[in-house]
Design a protein around this motif. Structure first.
Motif, short mmCIF file in Angstrom:
data_model
loop_
_atom_site.label_atom_id
_atom_site.label_comp_id
_atom_site.label_asym_id
_atom_site.label_seq_id
_atom_site.Cartn_x
_atom_site.Cartn_y
_atom_site.Cartn_z
N LEU A 163 37.27 48.28 33.54
CA LEU A 163 36.58 47.40 32.77
C LEU A 163 36.39 47.65 31.27
O LEU A 163 36.20 46.78 30.27
N GLY A 164 37.03 48.88 30.76
CA GLY A 164 36.85 49.31 29.43
C GLY A 164 38.43 49.05 28.74
O GLY A 164 38.48 49.29 27.61
N LEU A 165 39.15 48.54 29.42
CA LEU A 165 40.61 48.25 29.03
C LEU A 165 40.60 47.08 28.12
O LEU A 165 39.53 46.22 28.33
N PRO A 166 41.34 47.12 27.16
CA PRO A 166 41.48 45.91 26.31
C PRO A 166 41.59 44.74 27.11
O PRO A 166 42.18 44.54 28.35
N GLU A 167 41.17 43.46 26.68
CA GLU A 167 41.25 42.32 27.40
C GLU A 167 42.60 41.72 27.87
O GLU A 167 42.82 41.44 29.19
N GLU A 168 43.69 42.11 27.00
CA GLU A 168 44.88 41.57 27.27
C GLU A 168 45.51 42.62 28.67
O GLU A 168 46.52 42.22 29.00
N HIS A 169 45.03 43.56 28.71
CA HIS A 169 45.26 44.34 30.00
C HIS A 169 44.54 44.40 31.04
O HIS A 169 44.93 44.68 32.09
N ARG A 170 43.21 43.88 30.92
CA ARG A 170 42.25 43.99 32.01
C ARG A 170 42.60 43.30 33.38
O ARG A 170 42.28 43.61 34.17
N ASP A 171 42.88 42.14 32.97
CA ASP A 171 43.07 41.23 34.02
C ASP A 171 44.19 41.71 35.15
O ASP A 171 44.01 41.69 36.23
N GLN A 172 45.42 42.13 34.64
CA GLN A 172 46.49 42.73 35.34
C GLN A 172 45.92 44.07 36.12
O GLN A 172 46.18 44.10 37.31
N ALA A 173 45.02 44.76 35.23
CA ALA A 173 44.69 46.16 36.26
C ALA A 173 43.66 45.64 37.21
O ALA A 173 43.38 46.42 38.24
N GLU A 174 42.90 44.52 36.80
CA GLU A 174 42.00 44.23 37.99
C GLU A 174 42.54 43.80 39.14
O GLU A 174 42.24 43.88 40.37
N ARG A 175 43.80 42.88 39.01
CA ARG A 175 44.44 42.60 40.19
C ARG A 175 45.06 43.73 40.91
O ARG A 175 45.09 43.56 42.13
N VAL A 176 45.57 44.74 40.27
CA VAL A 176 45.98 45.90 40.96
C VAL A 176 44.81 46.51 41.74
O VAL A 176 45.08 47.04 43.01
N LEU A 177 43.80 46.63 41.21
CA LEU A 177 42.62 47.27 41.74
C LEU A 177 42.21 46.29 42.88
O LEU A 177 41.79 46.94 43.89
N ARG A 178 42.31 45.29 42.90
CA ARG A 178 41.88 44.27 44.02
C ARG A 178 42.64 44.51 44.99
O ARG A 178 42.48 44.64 46.27
N PHE A 179 44.00 44.58 44.77
CA PHE A 179 45.26 44.74 45.82
C PHE A 179 45.05 46.09 46.50
O PHE A 179 45.01 46.30 47.86
N TYR A 180 44.70 47.12 45.76
CA TYR A 180 44.42 48.41 46.38
C TYR A 180 43.30 48.31 47.22
O TYR A 180 43.36 48.94 48.54
N ALA A 181 42.14 47.77 46.83
CA ALA A 181 40.79 47.76 47.63
C ALA A 181 41.16 47.03 48.93
O ALA A 181 40.77 47.27 50.06
N GLY A 182 41.85 45.78 48.65
CA GLY A 182 42.25 44.83 50.06
C GLY A 182 43.21 45.54 50.79
O GLY A 182 42.92 45.59 52.20
N VAL A 183 44.01 46.12 50.48
CA VAL A 183 45.08 47.22 51.30
C VAL A 183 44.53 48.13 52.15
O VAL A 183 44.46 48.19 53.24
N VAL A 184 43.54 48.94 51.30
CA VAL A 184 42.58 49.83 52.07
C VAL A 184 41.57 49.66 53.16
O VAL A 184 41.73 50.09 54.17
N THR A 185 41.11 48.13 52.73
CA THR A 185 40.18 47.83 53.67
C THR A 185 40.88 47.18 55.00
O THR A 185 40.38 47.48 56.05
N THR A 186 41.88 46.58 54.86
CA THR A 186 42.86 46.06 55.87
C THR A 186 43.24 47.20 56.77
O THR A 186 43.26 47.20 58.02
N LEU A 187 43.93 48.10 56.09
CA LEU A 187 44.34 49.22 56.96
C LEU A 187 43.40 50.22 57.63
O LEU A 187 43.69 50.45 58.86
#
Length: 231
Positions: free
Chosen positions: A44-68
């Motif tokens: 959330l503290g990242l610059p706006e131009e990098h935040r969206d991509q970082a959020e997608r990676v974080l959601r992917f990680y959370a989704g993978v862990v939950t599924t596994l």
């Protein structure tokens, strides 16, 4: 459930061991809450131009862990490898067990192979691995894309993936070990098939590390290259 990720005097001895190929990073399937919260704050503290991509990676990680975790996966590694287009091909390698209480694990494994062979579109092949008898099966199917938001109709988005599975058991072993590799890089299915079979050849029901524990990584995978075909 055996703990494959840590080994100390108070931890149970792992039921099996395996090696990881180059380009695969073990994934923490039980991350501490404080570390997750710290990661969210950093994103959330990242610059706006990098935040969206970082959020997608974080959601992917959370989704993978939950599924596994919902499928009782005991070990997981994420793979990233350069492809022919100058980008990266991704894959997920998982390790789990199927209990066969009260029956011969080899007979249960044979029944699994027969059942898999009856399913349309599946390639099933018998295997003789260093640790015992098993089988390999592969198919192309659609899978829910972890971390992506649902569609307007509420359905979860799906992508085609190649899925390879090796199931194996050994003498005196009550469980069946299942090693699975999934990748959206359908054009690299042959290469990932070789990766999966290479990993399967490292599976051992006898601790292959030295008696003092040297050669073991924090993930519990065998780090000594003499026990792995990946160098």
């Amino acid at each position: 459930m055996p703990d494959l990720w840590e080994k100390s005097t108070s931890d149970p001895i792992p039921a099996y061991w395996y090696g990881l190929p180059h380009g695969y990073l073990p994934l923490d399937l039980d991350p501490p809450v404080d570390q997750l919260m710290a990661l969210v704050k950093r994103v959330l503290g990242l610059p706006e131009e990098h935040r969206d991509q970082a959020e997608r990676v974080l959601r992917f990680y959370a989704g993978v862990v939950t599924t596994l975790n919902s499928h009782d996966v005991q070990g997981c590694a994420i793979g990233l490898h350069p492809d022919d287009e100058g980008s990266f091909a991704s894959s997920v390698l998982t390790f789990s067990t199927v209990a066969a209480p009260g029956v011969n694990a080899a007979l249960a494994l044979a029944d699994m192979a027969v059942t898999a062979a009856r399913e349309p579109g599946k390639d099933v092949q018998p295997l003789e691995l260093p640790c015992g008898t098993g089988f390999f099966t592969a198919e192309t199917r659609c899978a829910v894309a972890p971390g992506r938001p649902s569609d307007e109709d509420g359905s979860l988005p799906e992508d085609p993936v190649w899925q390879g599975t090796v199931a194996v058991t050994g003498p005196g072993t009550p469980d069946i070990v299942v090693v699975q590799l999934v990748t959206p890089a359908l054009e690299l299915a042959d290469e990932y098939r070789d990766v999966l079979l290479g990993v399967a050849h490292t599976v051992s029901f006898v601790d292959p590390s030295p008696a003092d524990g040297a050669g073991r990584t924090a993930s519990g995978a065998v780090a000594d290259s003499t026990h792995s075909p990946f160098g």
